[in-house]
Design an enzyme around this catalytic site. Sequence first.
Site, mmCIF file in Angstrom:
data_model
loop_
_atom_site.group_PDB
_atom_site.id
_atom_site.type_symbol
_atom_site.label_atom_id
_atom_site.label_comp_id
_atom_site.label_asym_id
_atom_site.label_seq_id
_atom_site.Cartn_x
_atom_site.Cartn_y
_atom_site.Cartn_z
ATOM 1 N N ASN A 210 36.114 33.914 -51.100
ATOM 2 C CA ASN A 210 36.702 34.276 -52.400
ATOM 3 C C ASN A 210 36.457 35.754 -52.662
ATOM 4 O OD1 ASN A 210 38.092 33.474 -54.818
ATOM 5 N ND2 ASN A 210 36.160 33.648 -55.922
ATOM 6 N N LYS A 211 36.963 36.226 -53.795
ATOM 7 C CA LYS A 211 36.808 37.619 -54.190
ATOM 8 C C LYS A 211 35.378 38.087 -53.965
ATOM 9 C CE LYS A 211 37.494 41.546 -56.331
ATOM 10 N NZ LYS A 211 38.390 42.595 -55.841
ATOM 11 N N ASP B 7 40.015 31.745 -52.056
ATOM 12 C CA ASP B 7 41.158 32.142 -51.247
ATOM 13 C C ASP B 7 41.279 31.279 -50.000
ATOM 14 O OD1 ASP B 7 42.438 34.998 -52.182
ATOM 15 O OD2 ASP B 7 40.406 34.681 -52.902
ATOM 16 N N ALA C 148 55.351 34.975 -54.780
ATOM 17 C CA ALA C 148 56.088 36.121 -54.263
ATOM 18 C C ALA C 148 56.581 35.853 -52.842
ATOM 19 C CB ALA C 148 55.210 37.370 -54.298
ATOM 20 N N GLN D 192 39.984 42.576 -62.668
ATOM 21 C CA GLN D 192 40.828 41.393 -62.869
ATOM 22 C C GLN D 192 40.227 40.434 -63.878
ATOM 23 O OE1 GLN D 192 39.810 42.439 -59.685
ATOM 24 N NE2 GLN D 192 41.362 41.869 -58.162
#
Length: 344
Positions: free
Chosen positions: A246-247, A236, A64, A195
């Site tokens: 991370n998450k 991440d 994106a 998710q």
Amino acid sequence: MPPPSAHPGLPTLADSVRLAEDGVHLLDRRVFPFEHRWVHARTVEEVAVAIEDMVTQSSGPYFAVLWGMVLAAREAAQDDPGTARKRLRAAGERLIATRPTNDQPRKAVAWVLASVDAGGADVAAAALAGARAGDADYRRRSREMGRAGAALLPDRGRILTHCWGDLYLIGVVEAALEVGKRVSFVCTETRPYLQGARLTAETLAEMGVETTVVTDGMPASLLRAGEIDALVTASDRITMDGHVINKVGTLQLAVAAHTFGVPFHALCHAPDPHSATGADVPIEFRDGEEVLHALGRRSASERVRGWYPAFDVTEPRFVTTVVTDRGAFRPDRVHEYWSEGTAP
């Protein structure tokens, strides 16, 4: 309607952000797989808001940002080159700020700005060339990282994962299947957006991989019972000393895996040379109201409040391997990635 996929045959989420003449089209991951709804962003600001609103996540924001920078270049096409570059840098700062914990948006912006700086007067054309190069690079590196990750998995391994890494885990699964490994996955639901249950599990099912969904509170029991052969997640960001960001929820899984002797392999293209340790990484805090809802419905009383750090930091002692596009490293040696050459 979005343009046709440039990568037919891959799972749906592998090509869920697409550039068109009329803007950027983003598959709305908030309702996938129940609906295949696309959000149309006509400006770079609309792309930024879509990222912030979780229309796209995981690898999605990287793409994106690439295509959002192309929109910004189109918007600045009538300016003189100096003004156009200034507007592009401002657009890049806006896009990077949408998800501050993940370092991939910064890399996407860098691809476009480098191409524009070297591309002469046609800023829009240079931005498009840079974005396309950044797209191809990300996919190449994910495949290479996938091969390194697949080599660590047992032939009939049962793999626990958390949240999703899009092309990261797709690369691992493809590589494992290519060499004849029959892996299966256990996916946490991954609250509050589910998710894992919606995105991870559906994508693995698309790839023909046996997939089981568990709630976020179940993995420790599975690990203790010997039901899991490896914990594998994306990240991440990974720091130069081996901290895995991370998450949120990754830390508790890593601690449980460490306790019960199950290896934890964390995937990233490369450690972030700008982050020496976990304390250097900004942790995004999202609106606590998101914790109080599931699939658009409130799941807690109006009398309570939520708290939502979107990421957590896992110390290197709980990490077995950091898997990069240049191979696997022990967390205390991941800094050696950069001693092998300059940034790809």
